[in-house]
Design an enzyme around this catalytic site. Structure first.
Site, PDB file in Angstrom:
ATOM      1  NE  ARG A 225       9.329  -7.734  -0.147  1.00 19.27           N
ATOM      2  CZ  ARG A 225       9.377  -7.535  -1.616  1.00 19.27           C
ATOM      3  NH1 ARG A 225       9.534  -6.388  -2.132  1.00 19.27           N
ATOM      4  NH2 ARG A 225       8.675  -8.662  -2.295  1.00 19.27           N
TER       5      ARG A 225
ATOM      6  CD  GLU B 159       5.704  -0.970   0.210  1.00 20.93           C
ATOM      7  OE1 GLU B 159       4.752  -1.758  -0.375  1.00 20.93           O
ATOM      8  OE2 GLU B 159       7.083  -1.083   0.190  1.00 20.93           O
TER       9      GLU B 159
ATOM     10  CG  HIS C 248       6.551  -1.863  -4.003  1.00 19.42           C
ATOM     11  ND1 HIS C 248       6.429  -2.508  -2.744  1.00 19.42           N
ATOM     12  CD2 HIS C 248       7.094  -2.544  -4.460  1.00 19.42           C
ATOM     13  CE1 HIS C 248       7.186  -3.677  -2.668  1.00 19.42           C
ATOM     14  NE2 HIS C 248       7.633  -3.676  -3.914  1.00 19.42           N
TER      15      HIS C 248
END
Length: 318
Positions: A237, A266, A284
């Site tokens: 993360r 993000e 991602h």
């Protein structure tokens, strides 16, 4: 009352086809998150929600009357207020296991790409700069025989460690819970404290959940402990890493490089990362193989249906 589900974002047909005809489905065929007010409105009268990590599920969302289950299409669930869900009796589920190997594949891909400067090489060729063979062109770092430090020794961390063994790497790991002896023996992995791992590892790969304790686990202090030749990999993360500190570390060569699949805010990326050649960036996509994404979506749907049928969730987190 008839069973009903809101699928808040795009989901493969293979997963949606698992839903029986007698279950009412509202489907938002979009990869953009619903505004909270719209999400709450659409949840009215629904017993289940199937969502992606881009949906923020807070107490206000969880308070929708009749909501029984929130099924997250991800292994992580920091987008959901699990404590609030528990208080309201809403089951929260995730999708572990089905993405373990695919995510580990990609983490090791980032490691190899960063070590061998694959993205730089690709740009060099495409720009027409390759005119002849050169002795000292784009020297990278060896992977075989080096020390791999795994932070977070759960399913994915262990899968990455297993890949490291294939390269003859020495494996160190740090986790708040020590692995069972059999797992350490199988993976030839040694438990160490975090500072030791950072000082001794040639590659540090992050596979921890995002919690208050792991937010900015990688910061100026910890980055300065790493070898100047070390490479940092983050497929966990984004907020586990202090991006501002990482920019300084890469720019000032405290460490040699990094490979990042996740970011603090993000899809926003710290602007200092973008011009750097010694960082490999990805949007991602660690679990983004067709087979795995379909498996994740299917497990999320099956979790949701199980709870609505009054059965235990297959993979509950709360």
């Amino acid at each position: 009352m008839p069973k009903s589900i809101l699928i808040s974002n795009v989901l493969p047909a293979e997963a949606r086809q698992l839903i029986p005809a007698d279950v009412k489905v509202e489907y938002n065929d979009s990869d953009q998150p619903l505004p909270k007010a719209d999400l709450i409105k659409r949840l009215q009268g629904k017993g289940g929600l199937v969502c992606h990590i881009l949906s923020a599920i807070d107490d206000e969302v969880l308070a929708v009357p009749g909501l029984k289950v929130v099924s997250n299409v991800a292994v992580g669930y920091n987008n959901i207020d699990v404590a609030a869900a528990r208080k309201r009796g809403v089951v929260v589920t995730n999708t572990p296991d089905v993405l373990t190997e695919t995510t580990a594949d990609f983490a090791f891909t980032l490691l190899m790409a960063a070590a061998r400067r694959v993205v730089e090489a690709d740009r060099y060729v495409r720009a027409g700069n390759w005119k002849t063979w050169k002795w000292d062109l784009l020297w990278g770092a060896d992977i075989h025989g080096k020390t791999l430090g795994v932070v977070g020794f759960g399913r994915i961390g262990r899968a990455v460690a297993r890949r490291g063994l294939g390269f003859g790497m020495r494996v160190l790991y740090y986790d708040t819970v020590r692995a069972e002896t059999a797992a350490e023996r199988e993976l030839d992995a040694t438990a160490v404290d975090m500072d030791t791992l950072l000082r001794e590892s040639d590659f540090v790969t992050l596979h921890t959940l995002l919690t208050p304790d792991t937010r900015h686990l990688i910061n100026e202090r910890t980055l300065r402990l790493m070898k100047k030749t070390a490479i940092l990999i983050n497929a966990a993360r984004g907020p586990v890493v202090d991006e501002a500190a990482l920019v300084r570390a890469l720019s000032e060569k405290w460490i040699a490089g990094a490979g990042l699949d996740v970011f603090e805010e993000e899809p926003k990326i710290h602007p200092g990362l973008l011009p750097l050649d010694n960082v490999t960036l990805a949007p991602h996509i660690a679990s983004a193989s067709g087979e795995t994404r379909i498996a994740m979506a299917s497990l999320a749907v099956r979790n949701c249906l199980a709870v609505l049928d009054g059965k235990p969730a297959l993979t509950p987190v709360a």
